[in-house]
Design a protein around this motif. Sequence first.
Motif, PDB file in Angstrom:
ATOM      1  N   GLY A  47     -12.749 -27.998  17.852  1.00  0.00           N
ATOM      2  CA  GLY A  47     -12.086 -28.565  16.689  1.00  0.00           C
ATOM      3  C   GLY A  47     -13.059 -29.101  15.662  1.00  0.00           C
ATOM      4  O   GLY A  47     -14.097 -28.522  15.390  1.00  0.00           O
ATOM      5  N   MET A  48     -12.730 -30.264  15.102  1.00  0.00           N
ATOM      6  CA  MET A  48     -13.498 -30.795  13.978  1.00  0.00           C
ATOM      7  C   MET A  48     -14.877 -31.276  14.404  1.00  0.00           C
ATOM      8  O   MET A  48     -15.813 -31.272  13.611  1.00  0.00           O
ATOM      9  N   LYS A  49     -15.012 -31.699  15.680  1.00  0.00           N
ATOM     10  CA  LYS A  49     -16.327 -32.162  16.133  1.00  0.00           C
ATOM     11  C   LYS A  49     -17.298 -31.005  16.172  1.00  0.00           C
ATOM     12  O   LYS A  49     -18.469 -31.138  15.791  1.00  0.00           O
ATOM     13  N   PHE A  50     -16.816 -29.837  16.606  1.00  0.00           N
ATOM     14  CA  PHE A  50     -17.652 -28.640  16.564  1.00  0.00           C
ATOM     15  C   PHE A  50     -17.967 -28.278  15.120  1.00  0.00           C
ATOM     16  O   PHE A  50     -19.103 -27.927  14.787  1.00  0.00           O
ATOM     17  N   ALA A  51     -16.946 -28.409  14.252  1.00  0.00           N
ATOM     18  CA  ALA A  51     -17.143 -28.051  12.850  1.00  0.00           C
ATOM     19  C   ALA A  51     -18.222 -28.916  12.214  1.00  0.00           C
ATOM     20  O   ALA A  51     -18.985 -28.449  11.378  1.00  0.00           O
TER      21      ALA A  51
ATOM     22  N   GLY B 291      -9.267 -31.761  19.067  1.00  0.00           N
ATOM     23  CA  GLY B 291     -10.638 -32.098  19.435  1.00  0.00           C
ATOM     24  C   GLY B 291     -10.672 -32.663  20.832  1.00  0.00           C
ATOM     25  O   GLY B 291     -10.405 -33.836  21.042  1.00  0.00           O
ATOM     26  N   MET B 292     -11.006 -31.811  21.806  1.00  0.00           N
ATOM     27  CA  MET B 292     -10.966 -32.238  23.211  1.00  0.00           C
ATOM     28  C   MET B 292     -12.220 -33.041  23.570  1.00  0.00           C
ATOM     29  O   MET B 292     -13.304 -32.764  23.087  1.00  0.00           O
ATOM     30  N   THR B 293     -12.046 -34.038  24.437  1.00  0.00           N
ATOM     31  CA  THR B 293     -13.187 -34.717  25.059  1.00  0.00           C
ATOM     32  C   THR B 293     -13.074 -34.468  26.556  1.00  0.00           C
ATOM     33  O   THR B 293     -12.075 -34.853  27.154  1.00  0.00           O
ATOM     34  N   PRO B 294     -14.074 -33.825  27.178  1.00  0.00           N
ATOM     35  CA  PRO B 294     -13.952 -33.521  28.612  1.00  0.00           C
ATOM     36  C   PRO B 294     -13.892 -34.800  29.435  1.00  0.00           C
ATOM     37  O   PRO B 294     -14.430 -35.846  29.046  1.00  0.00           O
ATOM     38  N   ASN B 295     -13.248 -34.717  30.618  1.00  0.00           N
ATOM     39  CA  ASN B 295     -13.077 -35.890  31.470  1.00  0.00           C
ATOM     40  C   ASN B 295     -14.395 -36.464  31.948  1.00  0.00           C
ATOM     41  O   ASN B 295     -14.582 -37.668  31.974  1.00  0.00           O
TER      42      ASN B 295
ATOM     43  N   ALA C  48     -10.159 -20.161   5.406  1.00  0.00           N
ATOM     44  CA  ALA C  48      -9.159 -20.017   6.460  1.00  0.00           C
ATOM     45  C   ALA C  48      -9.695 -20.547   7.785  1.00  0.00           C
ATOM     46  O   ALA C  48      -8.972 -21.229   8.531  1.00  0.00           O
ATOM     47  N   ASP C  49     -10.985 -20.278   8.068  1.00  0.00           N
ATOM     48  CA  ASP C  49     -11.590 -20.776   9.305  1.00  0.00           C
ATOM     49  C   ASP C  49     -11.609 -22.300   9.333  1.00  0.00           C
ATOM     50  O   ASP C  49     -11.335 -22.920  10.360  1.00  0.00           O
ATOM     51  N   THR C  50     -11.953 -22.905   8.178  1.00  0.00           N
ATOM     52  CA  THR C  50     -11.988 -24.368   8.103  1.00  0.00           C
ATOM     53  C   THR C  50     -10.608 -24.949   8.368  1.00  0.00           C
ATOM     54  O   THR C  50     -10.471 -25.941   9.081  1.00  0.00           O
TER      55      THR C  50
ATOM     56  N   HIS D 144     -23.482 -27.477  22.055  1.00  0.00           N
ATOM     57  CA  HIS D 144     -22.084 -27.660  21.642  1.00  0.00           C
ATOM     58  C   HIS D 144     -21.089 -26.789  22.417  1.00  0.00           C
ATOM     59  O   HIS D 144     -20.043 -26.437  21.918  1.00  0.00           O
ATOM     60  N   THR D 145     -21.417 -26.511  23.675  1.00  0.00           N
ATOM     61  CA  THR D 145     -20.466 -25.774  24.522  1.00  0.00           C
ATOM     62  C   THR D 145     -19.148 -26.522  24.659  1.00  0.00           C
ATOM     63  O   THR D 145     -18.069 -25.937  24.583  1.00  0.00           O
TER      64      THR D 145
END
Lengths: 358, 165
Positions: free
Chosen positions: A250-254, A87-91, A77-79, A245-246
Amino acid sequence: MWSFSKIANIIHEWLSQTFNVTWTTIIEMVIAGVAVISLFAVLGLVLVIMERKVSAWMQIRLGPNRVGPKGLLQSLADTLKLLVKEGMTPNGADKFLFNLAPFIAMMVAMLLLAPIAFAKDFQLWDLNIGVLYVSAISSISVISILMAGWASNNKYSLLGAMRSGAQIVSYELSAGLSVLAIVVLTGSLQLSEIVNSQANGWWIFKGHIPAIIAFITFIIAVTAETNRAPFDLAEAESELTAGFHTEYSGMKFALFFLAEYANVFIVCAIGATLFLGGWMPFHIGNWNGFNNIMDWIPSSVWFFGKTFFLIFLIMWFRWTFPRLRIDQLLNLEWKYLLPISMVNILLVTAMAILKWHF
Amino acid sequence: MAFLKLIMFLKDYIKDVFGAIKSLATGMKRTGYYFTHHKEIITQQYPDNRETLHLPERFKGEVVMPHDENNEHRCTGCTACELACPNGTIKVVTKFDITPDGKKKKAIDKLVYHLELCTMCNLCIEACPSDAIKMAQTFEHSVFDRAQLTKVLNKPGSKIMDGVE
């Protein structure tokens, strides 16, 4: 009886009859790639639920118990949640490096899987410098962590990445020296050769006390190298808000998360190969009846059993010991582990020359 | 002399290493004990068993005002609960009733209770001189609209019980 090597041989024979040599090689590579990716997916699911259950039971809690029977489908379920998350990319981030870092972490883990013998005669790539290959590739993982920390443009991330760099560089030494103890005893860098040398007993029994010291040093050093508690200064949830990994979601963290668990599996697999005999069954001297029963258990079961035993040991460490300070961490390596493993390698060399081991 | 110093140093060093291993093993023994003994688990599960659910007597869910069968409560409107509340959860709105012998008597119009502000500290119940309010054993308080958490504790048309001053 069915075994992994038999299945691999059947596929290989069928492919060589149907296609020419080039196509056979290409198709086998694709099959190996798919097998590695699916092994990682399954490992991620299994190890996450295992870690959560183990941690819960050690802290007198129940752990996940809602999704599926006894909460066993929680990680599935977590996956699913992580897959559909944005998947956010900060500015302010360095976008190219920021998006590249998780893939490098993943690739390192996949490359490390190549020389591991999963069962009898079942190995992706049995290269003759297997141990050297493993220690060389595993140092690349620090680059992905530094890349993630730098590209995030966040002081906590950078601090975490720097700590991780200092940590991996120093603990690589004692990990290397403890692995070297087994290489000295075996006289080979090839992993299949090392496994075969343990047919009459695992090195942890054959090597007397020096092998046990090397094993303890190895376990401590790889716990530090995989950035797990009590050496998780690079992540340090409470002080650095997860460190490098602060900024990932999304998937990049995964992918980072998966790479961490894949690395844990790989270092435990290598530990099992070097010290606990890989896929070799447990034999006692010349008790033939006992040895025959042990031979009857498939070699893959032996390998995965030993690996999961070591994984459990590392989880046990994680949920028992408090996190070290950075100076304590470096003290432990430079003042204790390194001198001890240097003296130890002298002992092992003397033992190997004088044939004191069995 | 220097040799003796070295011996002393080595002795302390080895003692340190073995002391560290021993203390780590002690910690691992404890967590290993918890890992294998599941009866030690202290987690309270969410109460799905509504029929057989037995909450402790002193469980504090929310403040309620008990009414008897004649729709009468015991609240005199003295505002002791309002004064005792540390974060302004209770607001007593008073009115004046005309008693049968023509005197004016203070009584409550509404006792407004903000559940969203309440910390279940029990101070209002202890402050109440006539035992008009008590803690209920409810625990599912989530609603979709915040306004539903502002409750009027006295029922419409209720009045004070005879004999409660």
